[in-house]
Design a protein around this motif. Structure first.
Motif, PDB file in Angstrom:
ATOM      1  N   SER A 442     -76.799 -21.547 -25.883  1.00 54.82           N
ATOM      2  CA  SER A 442     -78.173 -21.129 -26.176  1.00 54.82           C
ATOM      3  C   SER A 442     -78.421 -21.088 -27.684  1.00 54.82           C
ATOM      4  O   SER A 442     -79.436 -21.589 -28.180  1.00 54.82           O
ATOM      5  N   ALA A 443     -77.465 -20.522 -28.427  1.00 56.15           N
ATOM      6  CA  ALA A 443     -77.622 -20.425 -29.877  1.00 56.15           C
ATOM      7  C   ALA A 443     -77.592 -21.801 -30.535  1.00 56.15           C
ATOM      8  O   ALA A 443     -78.319 -22.061 -31.500  1.00 56.15           O
ATOM      9  N   THR A 444     -76.762 -22.702 -30.004  1.00 58.17           N
ATOM     10  CA  THR A 444     -76.668 -24.050 -30.574  1.00 58.17           C
ATOM     11  C   THR A 444     -77.958 -24.828 -30.349  1.00 58.17           C
ATOM     12  O   THR A 444     -78.457 -25.507 -31.262  1.00 58.17           O
ATOM     13  N   VAL A 445     -78.508 -24.729 -29.148  1.00 55.73           N
ATOM     14  CA  VAL A 445     -79.782 -25.408 -28.853  1.00 55.73           C
ATOM     15  C   VAL A 445     -80.897 -24.839 -29.716  1.00 55.73           C
ATOM     16  O   VAL A 445     -81.710 -25.594 -30.278  1.00 55.73           O
ATOM     17  N   ASP A 446     -80.928 -23.522 -29.863  1.00 56.35           N
ATOM     18  CA  ASP A 446     -81.953 -22.892 -30.710  1.00 56.35           C
ATOM     19  C   ASP A 446     -81.840 -23.374 -32.151  1.00 56.35           C
ATOM     20  O   ASP A 446     -82.852 -23.636 -32.813  1.00 56.35           O
ATOM     21  N   SER A 447     -80.607 -23.484 -32.649  1.00 62.40           N
ATOM     22  CA  SER A 447     -80.393 -23.951 -34.024  1.00 62.40           C
ATOM     23  C   SER A 447     -80.876 -25.385 -34.193  1.00 62.40           C
ATOM     24  O   SER A 447     -81.495 -25.736 -35.203  1.00 62.40           O
ATOM     25  N   ALA A 448     -80.600 -26.230 -33.208  1.00 64.63           N
ATOM     26  CA  ALA A 448     -81.052 -27.624 -33.267  1.00 64.63           C
ATOM     27  C   ALA A 448     -82.581 -27.708 -33.293  1.00 64.63           C
ATOM     28  O   ALA A 448     -83.159 -28.471 -34.073  1.00 64.63           O
ATOM     29  N   PHE A 449     -83.241 -26.912 -32.462  1.00 62.64           N
ATOM     30  CA  PHE A 449     -84.710 -26.907 -32.449  1.00 62.64           C
ATOM     31  C   PHE A 449     -85.264 -26.444 -33.797  1.00 62.64           C
ATOM     32  O   PHE A 449     -86.261 -26.982 -34.294  1.00 62.64           O
ATOM     33  N   SER A 450     -84.590 -25.453 -34.385  1.00 58.80           N
ATOM     34  CA  SER A 450     -85.048 -24.939 -35.679  1.00 58.80           C
ATOM     35  C   SER A 450     -84.858 -25.983 -36.785  1.00 58.80           C
ATOM     36  O   SER A 450     -85.743 -26.185 -37.626  1.00 58.80           O
ATOM     37  N   ILE A 451     -83.702 -26.652 -36.785  1.00 62.55           N
ATOM     38  CA  ILE A 451     -83.404 -27.639 -37.828  1.00 62.55           C
ATOM     39  C   ILE A 451     -84.376 -28.813 -37.773  1.00 62.55           C
ATOM     40  O   ILE A 451     -84.874 -29.279 -38.807  1.00 62.55           O
ATOM     41  N   PHE A 452     -84.697 -29.258 -36.555  1.00 61.95           N
ATOM     42  CA  PHE A 452     -85.565 -30.434 -36.409  1.00 61.95           C
ATOM     43  C   PHE A 452     -87.020 -30.058 -36.145  1.00 61.95           C
ATOM     44  O   PHE A 452     -87.838 -30.928 -35.835  1.00 61.95           O
ATOM     45  N   LYS A 453     -87.318 -28.731 -36.273  1.00 63.74           N
ATOM     46  CA  LYS A 453     -88.688 -28.238 -36.130  1.00 63.74           C
ATOM     47  C   LYS A 453     -89.323 -28.719 -34.821  1.00 63.74           C
ATOM     48  O   LYS A 453     -90.434 -29.258 -34.775  1.00 63.74           O
ATOM     49  N   VAL A 454     -88.585 -28.489 -33.760  1.00 68.15           N
ATOM     50  CA  VAL A 454     -89.040 -28.880 -32.424  1.00 68.15           C
ATOM     51  C   VAL A 454     -89.480 -27.642 -31.675  1.00 68.15           C
ATOM     52  O   VAL A 454     -88.776 -26.630 -31.650  1.00 68.15           O
ATOM     53  N   ASN A 455     -90.654 -27.721 -31.072  1.00 68.49           N
ATOM     54  CA  ASN A 455     -91.192 -26.609 -30.291  1.00 68.49           C
ATOM     55  C   ASN A 455     -90.988 -26.917 -28.823  1.00 68.49           C
ATOM     56  O   ASN A 455     -91.559 -27.873 -28.289  1.00 68.49           O
ATOM     57  N   ASP A 456     -90.164 -26.102 -28.165  1.00 72.64           N
ATOM     58  CA  ASP A 456     -89.894 -26.310 -26.747  1.00 72.64           C
ATOM     59  C   ASP A 456     -90.787 -25.404 -25.921  1.00 72.64           C
ATOM     60  O   ASP A 456     -90.787 -24.187 -26.087  1.00 72.64           O
ATOM     61  N   LYS A 457     -91.531 -26.010 -25.023  1.00 72.83           N
ATOM     62  CA  LYS A 457     -92.446 -25.226 -24.189  1.00 72.83           C
ATOM     63  C   LYS A 457     -91.735 -24.550 -23.033  1.00 72.83           C
ATOM     64  O   LYS A 457     -92.316 -23.727 -22.346  1.00 72.83           O
ATOM     65  N   ASN A 458     -90.502 -24.937 -22.781  1.00 77.87           N
ATOM     66  CA  ASN A 458     -89.728 -24.321 -21.711  1.00 77.87           C
ATOM     67  C   ASN A 458     -89.123 -23.027 -22.228  1.00 77.87           C
ATOM     68  O   ASN A 458     -88.165 -23.031 -22.981  1.00 77.87           O
ATOM     69  N   ALA A 459     -89.660 -21.924 -21.810  1.00 77.98           N
ATOM     70  CA  ALA A 459     -89.277 -20.624 -22.370  1.00 77.98           C
ATOM     71  C   ALA A 459     -87.849 -20.237 -22.052  1.00 77.98           C
ATOM     72  O   ALA A 459     -87.192 -19.582 -22.837  1.00 77.98           O
ATOM     73  N   PHE A 460     -87.359 -20.677 -20.879  1.00 76.07           N
ATOM     74  CA  PHE A 460     -86.012 -20.240 -20.506  1.00 76.07           C
ATOM     75  C   PHE A 460     -84.956 -20.832 -21.433  1.00 76.07           C
ATOM     76  O   PHE A 460     -84.060 -20.165 -21.895  1.00 76.07           O
ATOM     77  N   TYR A 461     -85.088 -22.154 -21.710  1.00 83.61           N
ATOM     78  CA  TYR A 461     -84.071 -22.816 -22.527  1.00 83.61           C
ATOM     79  C   TYR A 461     -84.250 -22.490 -23.999  1.00 83.61           C
ATOM     80  O   TYR A 461     -83.305 -22.492 -24.762  1.00 83.61           O
ATOM     81  N   SER A 462     -85.494 -22.262 -24.430  1.00 82.93           N
ATOM     82  CA  SER A 462     -85.709 -21.928 -25.830  1.00 82.93           C
ATOM     83  C   SER A 462     -85.734 -20.414 -25.967  1.00 82.93           C
ATOM     84  O   SER A 462     -86.774 -19.810 -26.187  1.00 82.93           O
ATOM     85  N   SER A 463     -84.620 -19.798 -25.750  1.00 82.49           N
ATOM     86  CA  SER A 463     -84.570 -18.348 -25.729  1.00 82.49           C
ATOM     87  C   SER A 463     -83.208 -17.854 -26.177  1.00 82.49           C
ATOM     88  O   SER A 463     -82.254 -18.616 -26.238  1.00 82.49           O
ATOM     89  N   SER A 464     -83.175 -16.568 -26.490  1.00 84.02           N
ATOM     90  CA  SER A 464     -81.928 -15.929 -26.894  1.00 84.02           C
ATOM     91  C   SER A 464     -81.664 -14.760 -25.963  1.00 84.02           C
ATOM     92  O   SER A 464     -82.582 -14.031 -25.576  1.00 84.02           O
ATOM     93  N   GLU A 465     -80.408 -14.566 -25.627  1.00 80.15           N
ATOM     94  CA  GLU A 465     -80.059 -13.472 -24.731  1.00 80.15           C
ATOM     95  C   GLU A 465     -79.720 -12.227 -25.538  1.00 80.15           C
ATOM     96  O   GLU A 465     -79.025 -12.296 -26.556  1.00 80.15           O
ATOM     97  N   TYR A 466     -80.211 -11.097 -25.063  1.00 81.12           N
ATOM     98  CA  TYR A 466     -79.896  -9.800 -25.672  1.00 81.12           C
ATOM     99  C   TYR A 466     -79.389  -8.867 -24.581  1.00 81.12           C
ATOM    100  O   TYR A 466     -79.855  -8.904 -23.438  1.00 81.12           O
ATOM    101  N   LYS A 467     -78.447  -8.017 -24.970  1.00 77.83           N
ATOM    102  CA  LYS A 467     -77.977  -6.981 -24.069  1.00 77.83           C
ATOM    103  C   LYS A 467     -77.829  -5.694 -24.856  1.00 77.83           C
ATOM    104  O   LYS A 467     -77.187  -5.671 -25.907  1.00 77.83           O
ATOM    105  N   PHE A 468     -78.441  -4.628 -24.340  1.00 76.68           N
ATOM    106  CA  PHE A 468     -78.414  -3.329 -25.010  1.00 76.68           C
ATOM    107  C   PHE A 468     -77.673  -2.343 -24.123  1.00 76.68           C
ATOM    108  O   PHE A 468     -78.007  -2.168 -22.951  1.00 76.68           O
ATOM    109  N   ILE A 469     -76.657  -1.700 -24.709  1.00 76.34           N
ATOM    110  CA  ILE A 469     -75.751  -0.848 -23.949  1.00 76.34           C
ATOM    111  C   ILE A 469     -75.873   0.595 -24.433  1.00 76.34           C
ATOM    112  O   ILE A 469     -75.933   0.859 -25.635  1.00 76.34           O
ATOM    113  N   ASN A 470     -75.905   1.503 -23.486  1.00 76.42           N
ATOM    114  CA  ASN A 470     -75.926   2.933 -23.793  1.00 76.42           C
ATOM    115  C   ASN A 470     -74.647   3.283 -24.559  1.00 76.42           C
ATOM    116  O   ASN A 470     -73.540   2.945 -24.139  1.00 76.42           O
ATOM    117  N   SER A 471     -74.820   3.957 -25.698  1.00 77.60           N
ATOM    118  CA  SER A 471     -73.658   4.280 -26.533  1.00 77.60           C
ATOM    119  C   SER A 471     -72.667   5.197 -25.815  1.00 77.60           C
ATOM    120  O   SER A 471     -71.491   5.251 -26.185  1.00 77.60           O
TER     121      SER A 471
END
Length: 602
Positions: A442-471
Motif C-alpha cells: 500500500s505504501a509503495t503504490v501510494d509513493s508511486a502515485f505521489s511521485i508521478f502525480k497520479v490521482n487514483d479514483k479507486n479509494a481502496f487501493y489509494s489508501s493508507s491503513e491505520y490502527k489505533f490501540i488502547n495504551s
C-alpha cells in the motif's frame, strides 16, 4: 495381530527412507516448518514474528519443490541404473538448486516469485510423471506407472482424511469430557503433520520401482473405464455443445467472445485430454474402435474452439497488453494448437508428448525475457510509456491501474526509467518502516502515485491503513464493575442481563456503534469521529507509534465512553480500531473495532 501390522509399517518406513532419503528430509523440513508456522502469532506487531513466519512459509514451498525435483531425478536414475555415486551427485545438485531458489525467491512479498514457485511446482510434478520413460517406446509402462501413482495418491488422500478425522474427533472428545482447552492451532498442527508428513511418505511407499514389469502389465481397472465413458465423456460433451452453440451465436451477431469462454474451452480441453489418457490402453483392444473415433472427433472439434479461445484472449491482450494470467492463457492456447496438430496428423500418437511438452512450456515461462513475468513487465511498461504524459480521459483512468500493477508485481524500481528520483532508496525506506507485505504494498503504490502525480479514483487501493490501540489494552481495569462483555467488530450482539436486553449494533452506515439497554435508553459512539481525529493526530506526529509505523497507541481516556442508563452504569472501552484512510480524501472504508462493555448495576 497388532505387532505384525506395526512391524510392517515400520519396515515400510525404513524402505522409504533407504530408497528416498533426500525426499524424506524435505518432507520432515516442510512438516516441521509448517507446524511452527501455524503456532506463530500471525497478528503480533513484533516484526521478528513476521520475518520468521515468512522464512518458515518459504521453507515449506521450497521443500515441496525439492521433494518433486529429487523424486523425478531419483526415478530417472533408477531407470538408467546409475551407480550410487552418480545418483548422489545428482541429488546434491538438486539440493543445491533448491538452496539457490530459497535465497533467490521471496514469495511472501513478491507476486512474481509466487508465480515462479507455482510454475516450477507444476513442471516438477509433470517431470515425476515421465522421468523414468524419457527414452523412446515404453508407452504402456508410462501409462501403467502414472495409473499406479494416481491410485496411490487417491489412497494416500483417503487414509490421511480418515486419520485426521479420527484424531480431530478424539481431540473434541478430550476437550468436552476433560475440559481441556484445545485451541484451533492444535487441530491445524495435527493436519500439518498428517498432510505434510504422513501422506507424502505413504505415497512414496507405493511408487513403483520395477519399470520392466510395468511395460509388461496389461491390466486395466474396469471402474476407470466406466468412470471415463459414463462421467468424463458426457461432461465433456455438455461443454462441447455449449461452446459450439456459443460460437454459432457470436458468428451470427458478429461480436467478440466474452472472457468466460476461455475457462470453458480450457475445461473442455482438460476433460477431453484426461479422458483420452485414461482410456488409452483400451484403444487397440477388440470392441473399442470407438476410442480411436472419439480421439479424432475430439481433436477435430478442438480446432474451432482454439480459434475462439485465441479471439477471447486477443480481446483482452489487444487493448490492455499482456499480464501473467493472459500470458498463461496465450501459452495454453498455443500449446493446445500444437497438441491438436500433432494428434490429428501424426501416426505415432505418443501420449508422452502431452506431459513432456507441457513441462517444457511451463519451464519456459519461469525465467527470462520470454517468461510470464518478463514479457508482462515489458508489455505494461510499453503501455505506460505511451500514456504517461497523456491528458486523455481514458488514459488518465488507465494510468493508475498500470502503475499499481507494475509496482505490486515488479516493485517500485521498475519505474526508474520514468523519473530521476532514486526509487531504490524510496523502496528501501518503505521496507524499513513497514513489516507486513500488505502495508508495504500500500505504501509503495501510494509513493508511486505521489511521485508521478497520479490521482487514483479507486479509494481502496489509494489508501493508507491505520490502527489505533488502547495504551492499556494488555490489562483492562474492571474494578467497581459487575460484568464484562466482549464486543466483536463484525457481528451485532444481543445479550440478556437480569431480564434486561442489552443490544450492540453497527448502524446502517457502519460508522457508528449503538448500545441499547432495554427498549429506549442507549449510547451512541461515533467511530468515524474517533478514527478521523486519531488519523489527524498520527499524521501530525502527535501519537506514539508501535514497531509498525502505521500502528499507534492512544490514551485509554480517548477510547472510553460512559453513561448511566436504566439503573446500569455502562462503560464502552475500545481495545483497538483500524481502517483504511483514502489519500487526499475524507473517505474511509470499513472500520474494524474490538471493544469491551463494562456493566455495573446501580
Amino acid at each position: 495381530m497388532k505387532l505384525p501390522s506395526l512391524q510392517h509399517l515400520y519396515q515400510g518406513l525404513i524402505a522409504v527412507i533407504k530408497r528416498f532419503p533426500v525426499q524424506v528430509v524435505f518432507i520432515v523440513i516442510a512438516t516441521v516448518c509448517w507446524a511452527f508456522y501455524i503456532n506463530i502469532d500471525q497478528y503480533s506487531t513484533n516484526p521478528t514474528n513476521y520475518q520468521l513466519s515468512s522464512l518458515l512459509l518459504k521453507a515449506v514451498f521450497i521443500s515441496n519443490l525439492g521433494l518433486t525435483l529429487t523424486l523425478a531425478l531419483d526415478l530417472l536414475a533408477e531407470k538408467k541404473a546409475f551407480k550410487p555415486q552418480k545418483k548422489w551427485l545428482i541429488r546434491i545438485a538438486a539440493v543445491l538448486c533448491c538452496i539457490v531458489l530459497f535465497f533467490l525467491l521471496d514469495p511472501n512479498d513478491n507476486f512474481s516469485d509466487q508465480l515462479r514457485i507455482g510454475l516450477l511446482a507444476f513442471a516438477f510434478h509433470l517431470f515425476v510423471a515421465f522421468s523414468p520413460f524419457m527414452d523412446q517406446g515404453h508407452t504402456n509402462g508410462f501409462w501403467q506407472f502414472n495409473k499406479v501413482l494416481f491410485l496411490r495418491f487417491l489412497t494416500a488422500a483417503l487414509y490421511s482424511a480418515v486419520l485426521y478425522g479420527g484424531l480431530a474427533i478424539a481431540l473434541v472428545a478430550i476437550d468436552g469430557l476433560f475440559n481441556v482447552d484445545i485451541s484451533w492451532r492444535t487441530y491445524m498442527t495435527v493436519f500439518a503433520i498428517i498432510a505434510g508428513g504422513f501422506s507424502p511418505i505413504f505415497f512414496l511407499a507405493g511408487v513403483p520401482g520395477n519399470f520392466q514389469q510395468l511395460d509388461e502389465d496389461v491390466s486395466y481397472p474396469k471402474g476407470l473405464k466406466i468412470f471415463t465413458q459414463f462421467v468424463l465423456i458426457p461432461l465433456m460433451t455438455i461443454y462441447l455443445a455449449i461452446l459450439l452453440f456459443y460460437e454459432i451465436k457470436i458468428i451470427a451477431i458478429w461480436s467478440l467472445p466474452k472472457g468466460l469462454v476461455s475457462s470453458l474451452i480450457i475445461g473442455y480441453s482438460v476433460f477431453g485430454i484426461l479422458s483420452l489418457l485414461l482410456i488409452y490402453p483400451m484403444k487397440d483392444k477388440e470392441g473399442n474402435s470407438w476410442i480411436k473415433l472419439f480421439s479424432r472427433f475430439f481433436y477435430t472439434m478442438l480446432v474451432p474452439l482454439i480459434v475462439l479461445l485465441l479471439l477471447a484472449v486477443w480481446k483482452r491482450v489487444g487493448p490492455y497488453g499482456i499480464t501473467e494470467s493472459r500470458y498463461i492463457l496465450v501459452t495454453i492456447a498455443l500449446w493446445l494448437t500444437c497438441i491438436t496438430v500433432y494428434f490429428l496428423f501424426s501416426k505415432k500418437q505418443n501420449i508422452k508428448v502431452i506431459p513432456i511438452s507441457l513441462a517444457i512450456v511451463t519451464l519456459f515461462a519461469v525465467y527470462g525475457p520470454q517468461s510470464a513475468i518478463g514479457l508482462s513487465k515489458y508489455s505494461q511498461l510499453s503501455r505506460l510509456k505511451k500514456i504517461l504524459n497523456s491528458k486523455k480521459t481514458e488514459d488518465l483512468e488507465e494510468k493508475p491501474m498500470i502503475i499499481r500493477y507494475l509496482v505490486s508485481r515488479h516493485g517500485l524500481s521498475v519505474l526508474q526509467d520514468f523519473t530521476k528520483k532514486d526509487l531504490k532508496r524510496v523502496a528501501q525506506n518503505i521496507n524499513n518502516k513497514h513489516v507486513e507485505w500488505y502495508t508495504k504494498r500500500s505504501a509503495t503504490v501510494d509513493s508511486a502515485f505521489s511521485i508521478f502525480k497520479v490521482n487514483d479514483k479507486n479509494a481502496f487501493y489509494s489508501s493508507s491503513e491505520y490502527k489505533f490501540i488502547n495504551s492499556n489494552h494488555d490489562f483492562l481495569n474492571i474494578k467497581g464493575y459487575d460484568y464484562l462483555m466482549n464486543i466483536s467488530s463484525y457481528d451485532d450482539t444481543e445479550k440478556v442481563l437480569n431480564g434486561v436486553k442489552i443490544r450492540v449494533n453497527r448502524l446502517h452506515d457502519d460508522k457508528n456503534i449503538s448500545i441499547k439497554v432495554g427498549d429506549t435508553a442507549q449510547i451512541n459512539v461515533n467511530l468515524s469521529k474517533i478514527f478521523d481525529q486519531s488519523v489527524a493526530l498520527a499524521d501530525a506526529d502527535k501519537l506514539k507509534p508501535t514497531q509498525n509505523s502505521k500502528e499507534f497507541l492512544l490514551p485509554e481516556n480517548e477510547l472510553t465512553f460512559s453513561k448511566t442508563v436504566n439503573h446500569y452504569q455502562l462503560t464502552y472501552i475500545i481495545d483497538n480500531i483500524s481502517g483504511y484512510k483514502s489519500n487526499g480524501s475524507s473517505k474511509y472504508g470499513w472500520l474494524n473495532v474490538e471493544a469491551h462493555l463494562l456493566i455495573k448495576k446501580l
